[in-house]
Design a protein around this motif. Structure first.
Motif, PDB file in Angstrom:
ATOM      1  N   UNK A  75       0.846  -1.213   0.000  1.00 11.12           N
ATOM      2  CA  UNK A  75       0.000   0.000   0.000  1.00 11.12           C
ATOM      3  C   UNK A  75       0.869   1.246   0.000  1.00 11.12           C
ATOM      4  N   UNK A  76       1.880   1.278   0.844  1.00 13.31           N
ATOM      5  CA  UNK A  76       2.757   2.447   0.921  1.00 13.31           C
ATOM      6  C   UNK A  76       3.520   2.662  -0.390  1.00 13.31           C
ATOM      7  N   UNK A  77       3.905   1.564  -1.030  1.00 20.02           N
ATOM      8  CA  UNK A  77       4.601   1.649  -2.328  1.00 20.02           C
ATOM      9  C   UNK A  77       3.663   2.266  -3.371  1.00 20.02           C
ATOM     10  N   UNK A  78       2.421   1.805  -3.392  1.00 24.46           N
ATOM     11  CA  UNK A  78       1.425   2.353  -4.347  1.00 24.46           C
ATOM     12  C   UNK A  78       1.146   3.823  -4.075  1.00 24.46           C
ATOM     13  N   UNK A  79       1.086   4.219  -2.826  1.00 24.37           N
ATOM     14  CA  UNK A  79       0.829   5.608  -2.477  1.00 24.37           C
ATOM     15  C   UNK A  79       1.987   6.498  -2.929  1.00 24.37           C
ATOM     16  N   UNK A  80       3.220   5.997  -2.793  1.00 29.58           N
ATOM     17  CA  UNK A  80       4.400   6.776  -3.186  1.00 29.58           C
ATOM     18  C   UNK A  80       4.517   6.967  -4.687  1.00 29.58           C
ATOM     19  N   UNK A  81       3.869   6.150  -5.478  1.00 28.64           N
ATOM     20  CA  UNK A  81       4.016   6.237  -6.947  1.00 28.64           C
ATOM     21  C   UNK A  81       3.144   7.269  -7.541  1.00 28.64           C
TER      22      UNK A  81
END
Length: 107
Positions: free
Chosen positions: A101-107
């Motif tokens: 989730x955090x990876x997707x938010x950062x993109x």
């Protein structure tokens, strides 16, 4: 958790019982007298702790004359190991999902 697991966790929750169980695991079969000297509490107290450990399946006893010898039953820890593995898998999956989730938010 089932009743057997509850008894296992309850029996190991007490520090004196844990110490007695650990002593039996490390040193092998021992008499109540030897365990009393190790535990630093009165013999009746050690006997009560051993009864709880025996009820949970963590120790077995063998009578020889007037003495009772106790041994650890390490295989009785299997439900604890299973529960720990289950909780580890649960939290690893949750943390992986959070990381995704955090990876997707950062993109």
């Amino acid at each position: 958790m089932n009743t057997h697991q509850d008894a296992l966790f309850r029996s190991l929750a007490d520090p004196t019982r844990r110490a007695i169980f650990e002593q039996l695991c490390r040193q092998g079969e021992q008499t109540v007298g030897t365990l009393t000297g190790f535990a630093g509490v009165a013999q009746p107290t050690v006997s009560k702790h051993l009864a709880v450990l025996k009820q949970a399946g963590l120790v077995s006893d063998r009578h020889e004359g007037r003495q009772t010898h106790y041994s650890a039953r390490v295989q009785a820890l299997a439900p604890l190991a299973d529960w720990t593995k289950e909780m580890t898998n649960f939290w690893e999956a949750r943390l992986d999902a959070l990381e995704n989730l955090l990876t997707r938010i950062d993109q």
